[in-house]
Scaffold this motif. Structure first.
Motif, PDB file in Angstrom:
ATOM      1  N   LEU A 318     -39.996 -46.358  12.993  1.00 44.55           N
ATOM      2  CA  LEU A 318     -40.716 -45.402  12.139  1.00 44.55           C
ATOM      3  C   LEU A 318     -41.044 -44.130  12.917  1.00 44.55           C
ATOM      4  CD1 LEU A 318     -43.189 -47.830  10.284  1.00 44.55           C
ATOM      5  CD2 LEU A 318     -41.082 -46.812   9.387  1.00 44.55           C
ATOM      6  N   ALA A 319     -41.461 -44.267  14.176  1.00 46.96           N
ATOM      7  CA  ALA A 319     -41.743 -43.098  15.026  1.00 46.96           C
ATOM      8  C   ALA A 319     -40.489 -42.249  15.194  1.00 46.96           C
ATOM      9  CB  ALA A 319     -42.262 -43.550  16.382  1.00 46.96           C
ATOM     10  N   LEU A 320     -39.352 -42.930  15.360  1.00 46.33           N
ATOM     11  CA  LEU A 320     -38.072 -42.212  15.486  1.00 46.33           C
ATOM     12  C   LEU A 320     -37.762 -41.433  14.215  1.00 46.33           C
ATOM     13  CD1 LEU A 320     -35.432 -41.612  17.009  1.00 46.33           C
ATOM     14  CD2 LEU A 320     -34.491 -43.709  16.035  1.00 46.33           C
ATOM     15  N   LEU A 321     -37.983 -42.058  13.040  1.00 53.30           N
ATOM     16  CA  LEU A 321     -37.718 -41.373  11.767  1.00 53.30           C
ATOM     17  C   LEU A 321     -38.537 -40.097  11.654  1.00 53.30           C
ATOM     18  CD1 LEU A 321     -37.521 -44.068   8.932  1.00 53.30           C
ATOM     19  CD2 LEU A 321     -35.676 -42.674   9.855  1.00 53.30           C
ATOM     20  N   ILE A 322     -39.808 -40.170  12.056  1.00 50.81           N
ATOM     21  CA  ILE A 322     -40.685 -38.991  11.942  1.00 50.81           C
ATOM     22  C   ILE A 322     -40.239 -37.890  12.898  1.00 50.81           C
ATOM     23  CG2 ILE A 322     -43.027 -38.133  12.344  1.00 50.81           C
ATOM     24  CD1 ILE A 322     -44.060 -40.860  11.378  1.00 50.81           C
ATOM     25  N   VAL A 323     -40.080 -38.247  14.163  1.00 53.19           N
ATOM     26  CA  VAL A 323     -39.789 -37.222  15.163  1.00 53.19           C
ATOM     27  C   VAL A 323     -38.403 -36.633  14.988  1.00 53.19           C
ATOM     28  CG1 VAL A 323     -38.758 -38.589  17.030  1.00 53.19           C
ATOM     29  CG2 VAL A 323     -40.232 -36.656  17.581  1.00 53.19           C
ATOM     30  N   ALA A 324     -37.505 -37.395  14.376  1.00 49.83           N
ATOM     31  CA  ALA A 324     -36.126 -36.915  14.228  1.00 49.83           C
ATOM     32  C   ALA A 324     -35.933 -36.037  13.000  1.00 49.83           C
ATOM     33  CB  ALA A 324     -35.185 -38.114  14.155  1.00 49.83           C
ATOM     34  N   CYS A 325     -36.974 -35.864  12.163  1.00 52.06           N
ATOM     35  CA  CYS A 325     -36.864 -34.970  11.000  1.00 52.06           C
ATOM     36  C   CYS A 325     -36.372 -33.595  11.450  1.00 52.06           C
ATOM     37  CB  CYS A 325     -38.234 -34.791  10.345  1.00 52.06           C
ATOM     38  SG  CYS A 325     -38.524 -35.925   9.013  1.00 52.06           S
ATOM     39  N   PRO A 326     -35.313 -33.071  10.838  1.00 51.67           N
ATOM     40  CA  PRO A 326     -34.779 -31.785  11.307  1.00 51.67           C
ATOM     41  C   PRO A 326     -35.504 -30.571  10.720  1.00 51.67           C
ATOM     42  CG  PRO A 326     -33.373 -32.653   9.581  1.00 51.67           C
ATOM     43  CD  PRO A 326     -34.476 -33.658   9.771  1.00 51.67           C
ATOM     44  N   CYS A 327     -36.836 -30.681  10.485  1.00 49.84           N
ATOM     45  CA  CYS A 327     -37.596 -29.578   9.862  1.00 49.84           C
ATOM     46  C   CYS A 327     -37.419 -28.271  10.634  1.00 49.84           C
ATOM     47  CB  CYS A 327     -39.085 -29.911   9.811  1.00 49.84           C
ATOM     48  SG  CYS A 327     -39.484 -31.512   9.146  1.00 49.84           S
ATOM     49  N   ALA A 328     -37.766 -28.311  11.933  1.00 50.75           N
ATOM     50  CA  ALA A 328     -37.728 -27.091  12.744  1.00 50.75           C
ATOM     51  C   ALA A 328     -36.320 -26.511  12.793  1.00 50.75           C
ATOM     52  CB  ALA A 328     -38.208 -27.406  14.154  1.00 50.75           C
ATOM     53  N   LEU A 329     -35.320 -27.388  12.870  1.00 49.97           N
ATOM     54  CA  LEU A 329     -33.931 -26.930  12.952  1.00 49.97           C
ATOM     55  C   LEU A 329     -33.512 -26.224  11.669  1.00 49.97           C
ATOM     56  CD1 LEU A 329     -31.535 -27.081  14.919  1.00 49.97           C
ATOM     57  CD2 LEU A 329     -30.785 -29.116  13.722  1.00 49.97           C
ATOM     58  N   VAL A 330     -33.930 -26.786  10.529  1.00 50.59           N
ATOM     59  CA  VAL A 330     -33.515 -26.237   9.232  1.00 50.59           C
ATOM     60  C   VAL A 330     -34.135 -24.858   8.985  1.00 50.59           C
ATOM     61  CG1 VAL A 330     -33.697 -26.579   6.734  1.00 50.59           C
ATOM     62  CG2 VAL A 330     -32.981 -28.463   8.187  1.00 50.59           C
ATOM     63  N   VAL A 331     -35.404 -24.654   9.424  1.00 52.69           N
ATOM     64  CA  VAL A 331     -36.047 -23.346   9.170  1.00 52.69           C
ATOM     65  C   VAL A 331     -35.802 -22.353  10.303  1.00 52.69           C
ATOM     66  CG1 VAL A 331     -37.859 -24.382   7.762  1.00 52.69           C
ATOM     67  CG2 VAL A 331     -38.293 -23.986  10.192  1.00 52.69           C
ATOM     68  N   SER A 332     -35.121 -22.776  11.368  1.00 51.70           N
ATOM     69  CA  SER A 332     -34.963 -21.916  12.551  1.00 51.70           C
ATOM     70  C   SER A 332     -34.259 -20.603  12.245  1.00 51.70           C
ATOM     71  CB  SER A 332     -34.194 -22.668  13.644  1.00 51.70           C
ATOM     72  OG  SER A 332     -32.908 -23.042  13.177  1.00 51.70           O
ATOM     73  N   THR A 333     -33.264 -20.613  11.339  1.00 55.67           N
ATOM     74  CA  THR A 333     -32.499 -19.397  11.045  1.00 55.67           C
ATOM     75  C   THR A 333     -32.995 -18.629   9.829  1.00 55.67           C
ATOM     76  OG1 THR A 333     -30.561 -20.414  12.057  1.00 55.67           O
ATOM     77  CG2 THR A 333     -30.170 -18.504  10.675  1.00 55.67           C
ATOM     78  N   PRO A 334     -33.203 -19.284   8.651  1.00 54.54           N
ATOM     79  CA  PRO A 334     -33.538 -18.492   7.464  1.00 54.54           C
ATOM     80  C   PRO A 334     -34.812 -17.680   7.574  1.00 54.54           C
ATOM     81  CG  PRO A 334     -33.648 -20.856   6.978  1.00 54.54           C
ATOM     82  CD  PRO A 334     -33.009 -20.699   8.318  1.00 54.54           C
ATOM     83  N   VAL A 335     -35.865 -18.208   8.208  1.00 54.07           N
ATOM     84  CA  VAL A 335     -37.108 -17.441   8.324  1.00 54.07           C
ATOM     85  C   VAL A 335     -36.891 -16.221   9.220  1.00 54.07           C
ATOM     86  CG1 VAL A 335     -39.542 -17.502   8.980  1.00 54.07           C
ATOM     87  CG2 VAL A 335     -38.507 -19.492   7.924  1.00 54.07           C
ATOM     88  N   ALA A 336     -36.108 -16.375  10.287  1.00 51.59           N
ATOM     89  CA  ALA A 336     -35.801 -15.242  11.178  1.00 51.59           C
ATOM     90  C   ALA A 336     -35.010 -14.175  10.432  1.00 51.59           C
ATOM     91  CB  ALA A 336     -35.016 -15.735  12.393  1.00 51.59           C
ATOM     92  N   VAL A 337     -34.029 -14.592   9.636  1.00 53.24           N
ATOM     93  CA  VAL A 337     -33.187 -13.638   8.884  1.00 53.24           C
ATOM     94  C   VAL A 337     -34.020 -12.875   7.862  1.00 53.24           C
ATOM     95  CG1 VAL A 337     -31.306 -13.468   7.203  1.00 53.24           C
ATOM     96  CG2 VAL A 337     -31.021 -14.865   9.249  1.00 53.24           C
ATOM     97  N   VAL A 338     -34.856 -13.594   7.093  1.00 59.01           N
ATOM     98  CA  VAL A 338     -35.690 -12.941   6.075  1.00 59.01           C
ATOM     99  C   VAL A 338     -36.677 -11.978   6.737  1.00 59.01           C
ATOM    100  CG1 VAL A 338     -37.493 -13.352   4.345  1.00 59.01           C
ATOM    101  CG2 VAL A 338     -35.448 -14.752   4.337  1.00 59.01           C
ATOM    102  N   SER A 339     -37.275 -12.374   7.861  1.00 56.41           N
ATOM    103  CA  SER A 339     -38.231 -11.503   8.563  1.00 56.41           C
ATOM    104  C   SER A 339     -37.556 -10.221   9.042  1.00 56.41           C
ATOM    105  CB  SER A 339     -38.846 -12.240   9.759  1.00 56.41           C
ATOM    106  OG  SER A 339     -39.546 -13.376   9.334  1.00 56.41           O
ATOM    107  N   ALA A 340     -36.362 -10.340   9.624  1.00 52.70           N
ATOM    108  CA  ALA A 340     -35.650  -9.167  10.160  1.00 52.70           C
ATOM    109  C   ALA A 340     -35.197  -8.247   9.035  1.00 52.70           C
ATOM    110  CB  ALA A 340     -34.453  -9.619  10.999  1.00 52.70           C
TER     111      ALA A 340
END
Length: 675
Positions: A318-340
């Motif tokens: 269960l700890a692995l499932l939580i920590v492995a969520c790709p949340c940060a990876l998924v938002v890493s590009t679109p938020v930067a693109v929209v901000s720029a």
């Protein structure tokens, strides 16, 4: 919605928080009934504008309530209250805090669509199933906090763009039937006369017909200094009128104004995925199922093969499932693109998508058109030298008759000089443009040619007598336009075009930033090109190029440097702009061709915005790489901690939430970069 009779098409743009429906008009209630999901609701623009994020967001309310139950549960635990009460409070905190996540996650689980909500739902439900009430409640609450803060930071980036849409007034004062009427902009027609008082914003694009003033066009072009306008001058919706009252004839409908088109292009830009984003999406597609299989393996293999404890093995999974969520990876590009893109739009630079943002940041060389880009593009006739029997005034009259049929800046300069000198009016017949060289026409029954020295050389006209004069003018950085027939050159027009004040500074800044090559491409004579190139400081120049020659030059530079930008006016340079890795147009305000042709548009005729845009693009690239690297390192480090059993559910959710928030906040730094 597409299945509703009368609806031709429907499109959702999440970046702009906007839905576009073609065909039948649907009310917000109908749209929500047909297509709302994940608590995404459709509201009218005026309602949305007044909504406050912290008050209007259900996730915020549920997370706050979850915190209340969690604190009560911890207090109950500390006071040694009866176990059922403590467990009940932890379960309430879990249910309230994880409600939104479970509502989105369970349908995904049933369809075997494993997104972040699905993984988190399984983890929280698993923690409850094995009796880890406290961990389940804390994980549900912290994930709610993470979702709320992430939504808030993305909302900030969106609103920086949406503020553009609120810049133009929704009503205009229009003269109809001799009376002033206040009308919604949608009802204002082309040709209407609009009255604008001092200090008011212009609601529509148009041409000034009465009054003199200055207008602040910062919202459109990013220019900080107000621009003087007088009858005949062009003005744009969203500009702020200065000290004088104006009457403006409307030239474009509300949906076609320059500001409306900027907004539409910026919204479309958000929909275009950057190359890095496409890579991240492909990576997440395979990464998430792989993590789920690994978690299953961790839960089953140790107890079955090594007789380890079922409880500890399931906990680790269960700890692995939580920590492995790709949340940060998924938002890493679109938020930067929209901000720029949002930052650039506010400063008068239109970037048409994440692809062009990334490309600009990786350019190794930039080519510039000369006329209208490095120079002002408003040449004036400096000298007229008669070379035959035709007088200066007669030569000017013949040349003006021919050039009045052309839109070239040099042609306009000759026509303007003829008007100043009151040259006699003549008519040109059988006019024929010769692309890249000049034109031919019949004036007073005689055939004349007007154009570059190359045109006369190709015709075989005698050039010996005029060549010293020609070379002298070209050494002085002037452009020579010849008038004559196939037998002789009748007159030489020497035209001068002032170098832009910002050109030398912009090229100097680009070089300091590490741009490997700057090149000037022009159809002008080599001597003129040499003088301008020396004045602005480009590394190299190529002269006497026809439009296809510029295309070939760009291709050659691309072969040598892989990625090359081309800066031009978006009209004459359209082929070269299209061939370059990144086409950058000058002066998009008022130039439809520039808005359509180029990948990036500098809305004002201001080259100083180019180094800023390159710097912003490079910063965006750097931040995207930082975000991806940080996301992956955090994930792999946390996954490594699972195997010795060091990773708790608390630590897992903190790692996931922390990585997501740091990546999002890092992206928002792009909104602070200034010229």
């Amino acid at each position: 919605m597409k299945q509703v009779p009368g609806v031709v098409d429907a499109r959702v743009n999440f970046g702009a928080s906007k839905i576009t429906i073609v065909g039948k008009r649907l009310s917000p209630a109908e749209i929500n009934r047909l297509g709302a999901f994940d608590d995404i609701r459709v509201v009218r623009e005026d309602e949305e504008r007044n909504a406050h994020f912290w008050l209007g967001n259900r996730q915020v309310r549920l997370t706050a309530l979850s915190l209340g139950f969690l604190l009560l549960a911890l207090l109950s635990q500390g006071l040694d209250a009866p176990s059922p009460l403590t467990i009940g409070l932890f379960l309430l905190a879990t249910a309230v805090g994880g409600w939104e996540t479970a509502r989105k996650g369970f349908p995904g689980l049933l369809k075997l669509r494993f997104d972040m909500n699905t993984l988190m739902t399984v983890a929280v439900a698993g923690a409850v199933a094995i009796g880890y009430w406290e961990e389940a409640a804390v994980v549900a609450f912290l994930f709610g906090v993470s979702e709320t803060l992430q939504a808030y930071t993305v909302d900030r980036a969106r609103r920086s763009l949406k503020s553009l849409t609120e810049w133009a007034p929704r009503e205009a004062v229009v003269l109809r039937g001799g009376k002033e009427r206040v009308l919604p902009v949608e009802e204002v027609a082309i040709g209407d006369i609009m009255r604008v008082k001092p200090g008011e914003k212009l609601a529509m694009d148009g041409v000034v017909v009465a009054g003199r003033s200055t207008v602040n066009r910062a919202a459109i072009t990013g220019e900080s200094v107000p621009v003087p306008v007088e009858p005949g001058g062009e003005v744009f919706a969203g500009s702020i009128n200065g000290e004088g009252a104006l009457e403006v004839r409307v030239t474009k409908r509300a949906e076609d104004t320059t500001l409306a088109r900027i907004i539409a292009l910026v919204e479309e830009a958000q929909e275009q995925r950057a190359p890095t984003q496409a890579f991240v999406d492909r990576f997440a597609k395979y990464y998430t199922p792989a993590i789920i299989l690994l978690a299953f393996g961790m839960a089953l293999i140790p107890p079955l093969v090594f007789r380890a404890s079922w409880l500890s093995s399931v906990y680790d999974a269960l700890a692995l499932l939580i920590v492995a969520c790709p949340c940060a990876l998924v938002v890493s590009t679109p938020v930067a693109v929209v901000s720029a893109i949002g930052n650039a739009a506010h400063r008068g630079v239109l970037i048409k998508g994440g692809l062009h943002l990334e490309n600009l940041g990786s350019l190794k060389a930039i080519a510039f058109d000369k006329t209208g880009t490095l120079t002002r593009g408003q040449p004036v006739v400096a000298e007229i030298i008669p070379c035959g029997e035709v007088s200066e005034l007669e030569a000017l009259a013949i040349a003006a008759a021919m050039e009045s049929r052309s839109e070239h800046p040099l042609a306009r300069a000759i026509v303007e000089r003829a008007r100043e000198k009151n040259a006699p009016s003549k008519e040109a017949r059988e006019f024929e443009a010769i692309p890249g060289l000049g034109a031919r026409a019949v004036v007073d029954g005689k055939t004349y040619w007007i154009g570059s020295p190359r045109l006369f050389e190709e015709m075989g006209a005698p050039m010996e007598g005029i060549r010293p004069v020609l070379e002298n003018q070209q050494r002085r950085g002037r452009t020579a336009v010849l008038l004559g027939d196939s037998r002789e050159v009748a007159a030489l027009f020497a035209l001068a075009d002032a170098v832009r004040d910002s050109a030398k500074q912009a090229i100097s800044q680009l070089k300091r930033m590490g741009m490997e090559k700057t090149v000037m491409l022009t159809g002008d004579h080599a001597a003129t090109a040499r003088a301008v190139a020396g004045a602005v400081g480009v590394d190299e120049y190529r002269a006497e190029l026809l439009p296809e020659g510029k295309v070939e030059a760009v291709k050659e530079l691309e072969n040598a440097y892989r990625r090359i930008g081309m800066v031009g006016d978006g009209i004459n340079d359209a082929p070269a702009l299209a061939v370059a890795t990144t086409g950058i147009a000058m002066g998009g305000a008022g130039t439809d061709a520039a808005l359509e042709t180029a990948d990036i548009v500098l809305m004002a005729d201001d080259l100083s915005k180019l180094p800023f845009t390159v710097r912003l693009s490079r910063a965006a690239l750097r931040i995207i790489k930082q975000n991806i690297a940080f996301s992956l390192i955090t994930k792999f480090a946390a996954v490594y901690l699972v195997f010795p059993g060091w990773l708790t559910l608390w630590l897992a959710i903190f790692a996931d939430m922390g990585a997501t928030l740091l990546v999002t906040l890092n992206s928002l730094r792009l909104m602070r970069i200034r010229p």
